[in-house]
Scaffold this motif. Structure first.
Motif, mmCIF file in Angstrom:
data_model
loop_
_atom_site.group_PDB
_atom_site.id
_atom_site.type_symbol
_atom_site.label_atom_id
_atom_site.label_comp_id
_atom_site.label_asym_id
_atom_site.label_seq_id
_atom_site.Cartn_x
_atom_site.Cartn_y
_atom_site.Cartn_z
ATOM 1 N N ASP A 58 21.948 -18.848 28.922
ATOM 2 C CA ASP A 58 21.634 -17.969 27.799
ATOM 3 C C ASP A 58 22.844 -17.947 26.893
ATOM 4 O OD1 ASP A 58 23.411 -15.545 28.531
ATOM 5 O OD2 ASP A 58 22.239 -15.875 30.349
ATOM 6 N N LEU A 59 22.717 -17.431 25.686
ATOM 7 C CA LEU A 59 23.761 -17.550 24.676
ATOM 8 C C LEU A 59 25.093 -16.962 25.142
ATOM 9 C CD1 LEU A 59 24.540 -18.423 21.840
ATOM 10 C CD2 LEU A 59 23.770 -16.177 20.999
ATOM 11 N N VAL A 60 25.055 -15.767 25.717
ATOM 12 C CA VAL A 60 26.294 -15.112 26.162
ATOM 13 C C VAL A 60 26.965 -15.936 27.258
ATOM 14 C CG1 VAL A 60 27.268 -13.067 27.268
ATOM 15 C CG2 VAL A 60 25.473 -12.815 25.533
ATOM 16 N N SER A 61 26.168 -16.419 28.229
ATOM 17 C CA SER A 61 26.720 -17.207 29.337
ATOM 18 C C SER A 61 27.297 -18.527 28.847
ATOM 19 C CB SER A 61 25.634 -17.471 30.382
ATOM 20 O OG SER A 61 25.187 -16.264 30.956
ATOM 21 N N ILE A 62 26.616 -19.162 27.883
ATOM 22 C CA ILE A 62 27.091 -20.439 27.335
ATOM 23 C C ILE A 62 28.426 -20.258 26.629
ATOM 24 C CG2 ILE A 62 26.636 -22.177 25.551
ATOM 25 C CD1 ILE A 62 23.675 -22.007 26.327
ATOM 26 N N ILE A 63 28.548 -19.187 25.827
ATOM 27 C CA ILE A 63 29.814 -18.905 25.130
ATOM 28 C C ILE A 63 30.923 -18.620 26.133
ATOM 29 C CG2 ILE A 63 31.004 -17.282 23.600
ATOM 30 C CD1 ILE A 63 28.318 -16.929 22.120
ATOM 31 N N LYS A 64 30.575 -17.837 27.159
ATOM 32 C CA LYS A 64 31.561 -17.479 28.171
ATOM 33 C C LYS A 64 32.054 -18.712 28.927
ATOM 34 C CE LYS A 64 30.810 -13.700 30.439
ATOM 35 N NZ LYS A 64 30.284 -12.729 31.420
ATOM 36 N N ILE A 65 31.136 -19.578 29.341
ATOM 37 C CA ILE A 65 31.534 -20.749 30.122
ATOM 38 C C ILE A 65 32.290 -21.764 29.260
ATOM 39 C CG2 ILE A 65 29.494 -22.238 29.840
ATOM 40 C CD1 ILE A 65 29.690 -22.735 32.883
ATOM 41 N N PHE A 66 32.011 -21.752 27.939
ATOM 42 C CA PHE A 66 32.784 -22.596 27.018
ATOM 43 C C PHE A 66 34.254 -22.179 27.053
ATOM 44 C CE2 PHE A 66 34.802 -22.669 22.803
ATOM 45 C CZ PHE A 66 34.870 -24.036 22.573
ATOM 46 N N PHE A 67 34.524 -20.880 26.937
ATOM 47 C CA PHE A 67 35.913 -20.404 26.938
ATOM 48 C C PHE A 67 36.557 -20.546 28.326
ATOM 49 C CE2 PHE A 67 34.538 -18.239 23.017
ATOM 50 C CZ PHE A 67 35.585 -18.631 22.186
#
Length: 282
Positions: free
Chosen positions: A141-150
């Motif tokens: 999901d969007l939040v998880s994708i952003i988090k795992i990117f960082f």
């Protein structure tokens, strides 16, 4: 032959990055390729063909090392914890004389000594106080994708910095086991032709991978600038990071089943690792 040798060096770096407490950056230093890799990364677009040809065998080896160890890391540390740790300590110790060459002609000042001590103590303190984070559940999901990117950016930065273990950072944050499991599941699904699972896992691994690539470029540029303007101080800091690594590795090693045979074979593994570092660093 040199291409194959560089692939082998890359495999050692990849394996090191996959083991908590062991630093891929330290392995780069130990094998004498750190400066070259940093330069090629920061000049990839300016000298694309030259840099790509130099980096390619290292990246092939790193990918093979990480993928291969993803299946065997738990078994190695479960059955041969001391021997595995000692092999990596040997690789580190074998490369220290080469690293020392960068500072032995420098007139040491108080700043050099303080930098060495600060970074030496910092890595040991990080291991001692870090602990293990609760494993997270990877989701798309969007939040998880952003988090795992960082998370990928952070992991890559610590993988490049000598003495700092990217996998240890992932473990502290609770992402180590989920990422390792995702890699093994991806390879298993890929070989079985299970494309639905492959696509689903890519939803987590792709943003992580993009973060890793971007993080490598950022930290490599910072390190290059430090080496250009503060070379002797930077190498003193790196020396502190590298020399602290064997202590950190032993702190994270399970000593519960250590016996005479394990100690003897551990010493052999240490010598083999030091010899390998010396040969690969030529």
């Amino acid at each position: 032959m040199e291409f194959l040798k560089d692939i082998l060096k890359g495999a050692v770096i990849g394996v090191a990055n996959a083991i908590p407490g062991v630093s891929g950056g330290t392995m780069m230093v130990s094998m004498g390729v750190y400066d070259n890799i940093i330069y090629c990364i920061t000049h990839l677009f300016k000298q694309f063909k030259k840099s790509l040809l130099i980096l390619l065998p290292y990246f092939i080896g790193m990918a093979a090392g990480i993928a291969g160890l993803a299946f065997s890391i738990k078994s190695l540390y479960a059955n041969f914890p001391l021997q595995t740790s000692m092999a990596f300590i040997g690789l580190i110790l074998g490369g220290i004389p080469m690293l020392y060459e960068h500072v032995k002609k420098t007139t040491l000042r108080l700043g050099h000594i303080l930098l060495f001590l600060v970074f030496f103590v910092a890595i040991i303190a990080m291991e001692y106080f870090g602990g293990n984070g609760q494993d997270v559940t990877l989701s798309v999901d969007l939040v998880s994708i952003i988090k795992i990117f960082f998370i990928g950016v952070l992991a890559s930065a610590t993988m490049v910095i000598p003495g700092v273990s990217g996998s240890m950072m992932l473990m502290i944050l609770g992402y180590y086991n989920p990422i390792i499991n995702a890699i093994t599941d991806f390879i298993t699904a890929l070989t079985a032709g299970d494309w639905d699972t492959v696509i689903n896992i890519c939803g987590s691994l792709v943003p992580f991978g993009i973060g890793v690539v971007i993080g490598i470029f950022i930290i490599a540029k910072i390190i290059e600038l430090l080496l250009q303007h503060f070379e002797s101080y930077t190498y003193c800091a790196i020396l502190g990071l590298v020399i602290s690594s064997p202590v950190v590795i032993l702190m994270g090693t399970d000593m519960a089943r250590v016996n005479v045979i394990a100690i003897v074979t551990g010493i052999i593994a240490l010598a083999a690792g030091a010899l390998a570092a010396k040969q690969l660093g030529k």
